[in-house]
Design a protein around this motif. Structure first.
Motif, PDB file in Angstrom:
ATOM      1  N   ASP A  83      -4.694   6.547   4.866  1.00  0.00           N
ATOM      2  CA  ASP A  83      -3.520   6.612   5.736  1.00  0.00           C
ATOM      3  C   ASP A  83      -3.050   5.178   5.991  1.00  0.00           C
ATOM      4  OD1 ASP A  83      -1.600   6.963   7.637  1.00  0.00           O
ATOM      5  OD2 ASP A  83      -2.818   8.194   8.985  1.00  0.00           O
ATOM      6  N   THR A  84      -1.983   4.778   5.322  1.00  0.00           N
ATOM      7  CA  THR A  84      -1.523   3.387   5.417  1.00  0.00           C
ATOM      8  C   THR A  84      -1.041   3.036   6.817  1.00  0.00           C
ATOM      9  OG1 THR A  84       0.694   4.053   4.665  1.00  0.00           O
ATOM     10  CG2 THR A  84      -0.853   3.315   2.983  1.00  0.00           C
ATOM     11  N   SER A  85      -0.653   4.048   7.610  1.00  0.00           N
ATOM     12  CA  SER A  85      -0.161   3.770   8.967  1.00  0.00           C
ATOM     13  C   SER A  85      -1.279   3.276   9.889  1.00  0.00           C
ATOM     14  CB  SER A  85       0.476   5.026   9.569  1.00  0.00           C
ATOM     15  OG  SER A  85      -0.485   6.051   9.752  1.00  0.00           O
ATOM     16  N   MET A 119       0.833  -1.195   0.000  1.00  0.00           N
ATOM     17  CA  MET A 119       0.000   0.000   0.000  1.00  0.00           C
ATOM     18  C   MET A 119       0.872   1.251   0.000  1.00  0.00           C
ATOM     19  SD  MET A 119      -3.256  -0.774  -0.040  1.00  0.00           S
ATOM     20  CE  MET A 119      -4.073   0.636   0.688  1.00  0.00           C
ATOM     21  N   GLU A 120       1.940   1.202   0.792  1.00  0.00           N
ATOM     22  CA  GLU A 120       2.848   2.344   0.845  1.00  0.00           C
ATOM     23  C   GLU A 120       3.535   2.539  -0.504  1.00  0.00           C
ATOM     24  OE1 GLU A 120       4.657   5.650   2.266  1.00  0.00           O
ATOM     25  OE2 GLU A 120       3.079   4.481   3.232  1.00  0.00           O
ATOM     26  N   ALA A 121       3.889   1.436  -1.164  1.00  0.00           N
ATOM     27  CA  ALA A 121       4.532   1.511  -2.483  1.00  0.00           C
ATOM     28  C   ALA A 121       3.601   2.174  -3.491  1.00  0.00           C
ATOM     29  CB  ALA A 121       4.919   0.112  -2.962  1.00  0.00           C
ATOM     30  N   LYS A 164       9.188  -0.898  -6.048  1.00  0.00           N
ATOM     31  CA  LYS A 164       9.032   0.097  -4.987  1.00  0.00           C
ATOM     32  C   LYS A 164       8.939  -0.589  -3.621  1.00  0.00           C
ATOM     33  CE  LYS A 164       8.908   3.819  -5.662  1.00  0.00           C
ATOM     34  NZ  LYS A 164       9.977   4.844  -5.623  1.00  0.00           N
ATOM     35  N   VAL A 165       8.298  -1.759  -3.564  1.00  0.00           N
ATOM     36  CA  VAL A 165       8.226  -2.521  -2.319  1.00  0.00           C
ATOM     37  C   VAL A 165       9.634  -2.932  -1.878  1.00  0.00           C
ATOM     38  CG1 VAL A 165       7.497  -4.704  -1.277  1.00  0.00           C
ATOM     39  CG2 VAL A 165       5.874  -3.371  -2.618  1.00  0.00           C
ATOM     40  N   LYS A 180       1.210   4.305  -2.879  1.00  0.00           N
ATOM     41  CA  LYS A 180       1.103   5.733  -2.564  1.00  0.00           C
ATOM     42  C   LYS A 180       2.308   6.493  -3.119  1.00  0.00           C
ATOM     43  CE  LYS A 180      -1.080   7.665   0.493  1.00  0.00           C
ATOM     44  NZ  LYS A 180      -1.701   8.380   1.610  1.00  0.00           N
ATOM     45  N   LEU A 181       3.493   5.908  -2.970  1.00  0.00           N
ATOM     46  CA  LEU A 181       4.705   6.552  -3.460  1.00  0.00           C
ATOM     47  C   LEU A 181       4.730   6.625  -4.980  1.00  0.00           C
ATOM     48  CD1 LEU A 181       7.322   4.935  -1.045  1.00  0.00           C
ATOM     49  CD2 LEU A 181       6.556   7.327  -1.065  1.00  0.00           C
ATOM     50  N   ASN A 214      -6.993   7.194  -2.700  1.00  0.00           N
ATOM     51  CA  ASN A 214      -5.635   7.730  -2.699  1.00  0.00           C
ATOM     52  C   ASN A 214      -5.295   8.474  -1.414  1.00  0.00           C
ATOM     53  OD1 ASN A 214      -4.353   7.143  -5.354  1.00  0.00           O
ATOM     54  ND2 ASN A 214      -6.176   8.169  -6.123  1.00  0.00           N
ATOM     55  N   VAL A 247      11.209   0.131  -0.372  1.00  0.00           N
ATOM     56  CA  VAL A 247      10.636   0.515   0.921  1.00  0.00           C
ATOM     57  C   VAL A 247      11.010  -0.486   2.014  1.00  0.00           C
ATOM     58  CG1 VAL A 247       8.475   0.822   2.193  1.00  0.00           C
ATOM     59  CG2 VAL A 247       8.707   1.767  -0.109  1.00  0.00           C
TER      60      VAL A 247
END
Length: 272
Positions: A77-79, A1-3, A19-20, A5-6, A74, A23
Motif C-alpha cells: 500500500d503506497t499510501s 512506487m505508485e507508477a 508514468k511518474v 503499481k499502475l 506487488n 501521476v
C-alpha cells in the motif's frame, strides 16, 4: 512506487518515468530542464534515478540485468509509505562505522549521490568525446551502430538539402519481412524539437517505411509526441543516453572492466 503499481508491478526506466510524469502532473517546461550542459539526462530523470537508488536500498524495488525495475511486493500500500523514514533508514545503512562520528547528513547524501553519478558519468564523458569528432565521423558511427543492430545495405548519403536525411538501410525481421529505414544523425548538446521531426518526416515521406532520428542530446516532449503522431509515418528516436547504451552493448569505443573479488571461506578450511 505508485507508477510501478499502475504499470502492473514492473517496467523499464522510460515506462516508469513516463508514468511518474503523468501521476505527478509535471508540466512540459519542468520536464525539459537539463541536468547538465551535455543534456544526457534531464533534471527530473536525474532525480528519479536518485529515487530508484533509495527505494532499492530500502528493499522496496529491485532491477534485473535487462534494466527492468519491479516492486518487491506487488500488494504494498503506497499510501502507507513514509518518505522521511525511507530517507532516514537508507542514510543509516550508508553511514560509515561508528569511529567516524562527525559524518554529516550532507556527507551521507554525497555518498549515495556518488553511486548515481557513477551510472551517468561515463555517459557524459562519452558524449563529450563524440561531440568533438567530425560530423562525417558521427555519421559513420551511426552507420556502424545500425550494422551491429542487424541492418543491412546501410549507406551514408549526407546529401545537403535532403531534409536532413543522412543515410538509409534495411532492417529484416526473422529473415522474411524487411523495412526500408532513413536515418538522421544530429550531434547536439540541447534538445531536438518537434520542428526537426516534422522536417525529417517530410523528407522521407513516400521514400521509406520508417525513420530513425539519432542525437547526442535529447528530445523535447513535443518532439516525442510528434514522432508517434497518429496517421503519420512513425519515427523512432535514439537520444544521447540510449546512444551510449548501444555503444556499450556493442563494445564500440566503450570497454567494460569486471573487477575480480576474492573472498576467503574460513569455515571450509576448518573442515578440511
Amino acid at each position: 512506487m505508485e507508477a510501478l503499481k499502475l504499470l502492473g508491478g514492473s517496467g523499464s526506466i522510460d515506462e516508469i518515468n513516463e508514468k511518474v510524469y503523468e501521476v505527478a502532473g509535471y508540466d512540459e517546461e519542468v520536464l525539459e530542464i537539463p541536468h547538465d550542459e551535455n543534456g544526457v539526462q534531464t533534471k527530473v530523470e536525474y532525480r528519479l534515478a536518485w529515487a530508484r537508488t533509495y527505494l532499492k536500498k530500502y528493499g522496496l524495488i529491485d532491477n534485473s540485468s535487462r534494466g527492468v525495475w519491479a516492486l518487491i511486493d506487488n500488494e504494498i500500500d503506497t499510501s502507507k509509505l513514509d518518505a522521511d523514514q525511507i530517507l532516514k533508514t537508507v542514510r543509516e545503512l550508508t553511514r560509515k562505522p561508528k569511529t567516524d562520528k562527525k559524518q554529516t547528513q550532507k556527507e551521507l547524501d554525497s555518498e549515495i549521490e556518488e553511486e548515481i553519478e557513477d551510472q551517468i558519468d561515463w555517459k557524459e564523458n562519452l558524449i563529450s568525446v563524440i561531440l568533438k569528432i567530425e560530423p562525417s565521423a558521427f555519421e559513420r558511427l551511426c552507420q556502424r551502430i545500425l550494422r551491429e543492430s542487424g541492418f543491412v545495405q546501410v549507406e551514408v548519403t549526407g546529401k545537403s538539402g535532403d531534409g536532413g536525411i543522412d543515410g538509409k538501410g534495411i532492417v529484416r525481421l526473422n529473415g522474411f519481412l524487411s523495412f526500408h529505414v532513413f536515418f538522421q544523425s544530429k550531434r547536439y548538446k540541447g534538445s531536438v524539437g518537434s520542428g526537426d521531426i516534422r522536417d525529417f518526416r517530410g523528407a522521407m515521406q513516400g521514400r521509406a517505411d520508417k525513420g530513425l532520428f539519432i542525437t547526442t542530446g535529447n528530445f523535447t516532449r513535443e518532439a516525442i509526441k510528434e514522432a508517434t503522431r497518429d496517421g503519420a509515418p512513425p519515427i523512432d528516436l535514439i537520444d544521447g543516453e540510449l546512444l551510449c547504451d548501444k555503444l556499450k552493448e556493442f563494445n564500440l569505443g566503450v570497454k567494460t572492466e569486471l573487477i575480480e573479488e576474492v573472498s576467503v571461506n574460513a569455515e571450509w578450511f576448518s573442515k578440511i
